[in-house]
Scaffold this motif. Structure first.
Motif, short mmCIF file in Angstrom:
data_model
loop_
_atom_site.label_atom_id
_atom_site.label_comp_id
_atom_site.label_asym_id
_atom_site.label_seq_id
_atom_site.Cartn_x
_atom_site.Cartn_y
_atom_site.Cartn_z
N LYS A 149 86.38 40.23 42.04
CA LYS A 149 86.81 40.25 43.29
C LYS A 149 88.43 40.59 43.27
CE LYS A 149 82.80 38.29 45.41
NZ LYS A 149 82.42 36.83 46.31
N ASN A 192 76.16 42.93 47.05
CA ASN A 192 77.22 42.58 46.28
C ASN A 192 76.80 41.17 45.42
OD1 ASN A 192 78.99 44.37 46.02
ND2 ASN A 192 80.00 43.49 47.77
N TYR A 230 87.22 32.28 46.46
CA TYR A 230 88.58 32.10 46.31
C TYR A 230 89.14 30.94 46.11
CZ TYR A 230 88.63 37.32 47.23
OH TYR A 230 88.52 38.71 46.92
N ALA A 273 86.45 40.98 49.87
CA ALA A 273 85.75 39.89 49.00
C ALA A 273 84.17 40.07 48.97
CB ALA A 273 85.91 38.43 49.71
N GLY A 274 83.45 40.96 49.81
CA GLY A 274 82.18 41.11 49.63
C GLY A 274 81.51 40.22 50.42
N THR A 287 82.50 36.70 40.42
CA THR A 287 83.43 36.26 41.37
C THR A 287 84.87 36.67 40.67
OG1 THR A 287 82.14 34.56 41.83
CG2 THR A 287 84.37 34.24 42.38
N ARG A 294 77.75 40.58 41.83
CA ARG A 294 79.00 40.56 41.37
C ARG A 294 79.93 39.39 40.92
NH1 ARG A 294 84.01 42.41 45.18
NH2 ARG A 294 82.29 43.28 46.56
N ALA A 344 83.65 32.77 49.42
CA ALA A 344 83.63 33.88 48.55
C ALA A 344 84.00 33.42 46.98
CB ALA A 344 84.06 34.99 49.02
N ALA A 372 85.04 46.23 42.99
CA ALA A 372 85.28 45.99 44.26
C ALA A 372 85.46 47.26 45.00
CB ALA A 372 86.85 45.30 44.37
#
Ligand SMILES: [Ca+2]
Length: 485
Positions: free
Chosen positions: A37, A29, A145, A341-342, A34, A32, A143, A13
């Motif tokens: 994050k 990203n 979440y 969150a990218g 998840t 990356r 993203a 992050a």
């Protein structure tokens, strides 16, 4: 914090944080995972005034846990709500947009106070956020979440209809005011729900980051608190500004809530990957508290109504003991969270805020210079503090505001529309101009003294109104004019 130190703290992050402009970080990203994050815990207090915590200078209210956490993070001294009352601030925060885009300008009717005293017909208020809006919860869902809205909502529909995976409000907890029939206290119950959510959605297990929007009803009226806490404050020396024992006890319960949330994050070893934000939706209620040296309170567009306490805590990422004086506003959280969150902003969706991540990594200023408010409505006066509003009948009349660096200009719609506008600017009292650096209490109106600065800010405010299509009320109110003619 030095850039070098920051790199030593690197995680995925923060790597994204450091890799430069938002768009670049987004592009880089995709690999990356998840669950790297950062989690986001947004603790939202209702009506908590700028001075209503220990760390902001109260020596009557007690917030030892909040003070401790704030002092281990970054304290924002010029943080603003998007409005001086509840619903519009919440609508702006969740949509990432200034009020003219979503139409939620106030709570309930825009025509509050006696009609015979209102010179204009205010702009109609929308009581809910259109479902077409892409809320921050919807954006974060893309993203990866999982999200919860716990507590006060206040913008129509239900959180689940606006992108949250989980929502619970006080009706579902069977509470009307602040206590259940069994004597359980709402602040505690909402904290229990928040803790359950964190435990159930522990990213170490689920491999998914979470976004928790914990929206307390404290310290909104009715002013009710736990008896033993009230009694303790009744014995304590009070002062002119802070002296209501029940209100103080409500704040103390908020302090316990923040401590409990932080404790569970520590126990689950989530602190280092969780951004915790503490924020309030508007200034303190003038009947119960005061935010001196700021002028006014909830419902006014002087600083006491819109400047709010805020801190950000993220151990290992945000420098402990830091203070940020840059003006920031509720609409900034949306782009900030997206950047964390990218992900990029939703396509064809306007965001009015600016990511504050540069500030969190130690920069002093953002490139954004001006903040705006638009309130084409009336709010009636209430007990207390009427001497601090512009007139004794209303906390505010229709007004638009710009803050640009040290300067703040208020444009009052009644005088502008009905008393000759720019042609009569020297006499109609439609504009107030303050230098907040020299005059945080907004006592010295410089509109007729620094006309250059006045005209600069005024033009920028007019351009903003035009671009965002902010409606200024223009129809005279017949009831006012019949009565007074
Ligand atoms: Ca509020």
């Amino acid at each position: 914090m030095e850039r070098r130190e920051f790199l030593n703290l690197s995680t995925a992050a923060i790597g994204a944080l450091m890799s430069g402009p938002l768009l670049n970080s987004c592009k880089n990203n995709t690999s990356r995972s998840t669950h790297d994050k950062p989690n986001i815990v947004f603790i939202f207090i209702d009506d908590l005034g700028w001075k209503d915590t220990g760390y902001m200078g109260s020596d009557y209210y007690e917030t030892p846990n909040i003070d401790n956490i704030a002092q281990q993070g970054m304290i924002f001294t010029n943080a603003y709500a998007n409005a001086a009352n509840c619903a519009p601030t919440r609508a702006s925060l969740l949509t990432g947009q200034y009020s003219p885009r979503h139409g939620v300008y106030t709570v309930a009717s825009s025509a509050r106070g006696k009609s015979k005293n209102r010179r204009l017909i205010p702009i109609e208020n929308s009581r809910q956020v259109d479902q077409a809006k892409i809320t921050i919860a919807e954006a974060l869902k893309n993203a990866g979440y999982v999200s919860a809205a716990i507590g006060k909502w206040h913008i129509g529909q239900k959180p689940e209809q606006q992108g949250f995976d989980f929502g619970i409000d006080r009706n579902e907890l069977k509470i009307k005011g602040h206590f259940s029939e069994n004597g359980e206290y709402l602040t505690d119950l909402l904290t229990d729900e928040a803790i359950n959510f964190i435990k159930k959605n522990n990213p170490h297990t689920t491999k998914k980051p979470f976004f928790l929007y914990l929206s307390h009803h404290a310290v909104h009226t009715p002013i009710r608190a736990k008896k033993n806490m009230i009694e303790a404050f009744e014995k304590k020396p009070a002062n002119d500004c802070h002296n209501n024992a029940t209100y103080a006890a409500m704040i103390k319960s908020v302090d316990e809530s923040v401590a409990r949330i932080n404790k569970v994050l520590e126990e689950l070893e989530l602190n280092n990957n969780t951004l915790l934000v503490f924020f309030s939706d508007n200034g303190g209620h003038g009947t119960y508290t005061c935010q001196k040296p700021l002028r006014g309170g909830k419902g006014m567009y002087y600083e006491g109504g819109i400047r709010v306490p805020m801190f950000v805590y993220w151990p290992g990422k945000v420098k402990p003991g830091s203070t940020c004086e840059e003006p920031v506003i509720g609409t900034d959280f949306y782009p900030t969270f997206l950047q964390l969150a990218g992900i990029s902003a939703p396509q064809n969706y306007e965001l009015d805020g600016t990511s504050i991540l540069p500030l969190l990594k130690g920069e002093k200023k953002l490139s954004r210079e001006s903040l705006f408010w638009h309130f084409p409505c009336y709010l009636q006066a209430y007990k207390g503090m009427t001497d601090e509003s512009r007139d004794p009948l209303f906390r505010t009349r229709p007004v638009s505001v710009i803050r640009k660096r040290d300067w703040k200009l208020l444009m009052f719609h009644e005088e502008w529309v009905l008393d000759g506008g720019r042609k009569n600017l020297e006499e109609n009292n439609s504009i107030e101009l303050y230098n907040l650096k020299d005059d945080i209490a907004e006592q010295n109106n410089l509109a007729q003294i620094n006309t250059g600065k006045r005209d600069e800010l005024f033009k920028e405010l007019m351009d903003w109104q035009k671009n965002i299509k902010a409606p200024v009320p223009t129809n005279p109110n017949p009831e006012y004019f019949d009565k007074n003619n």
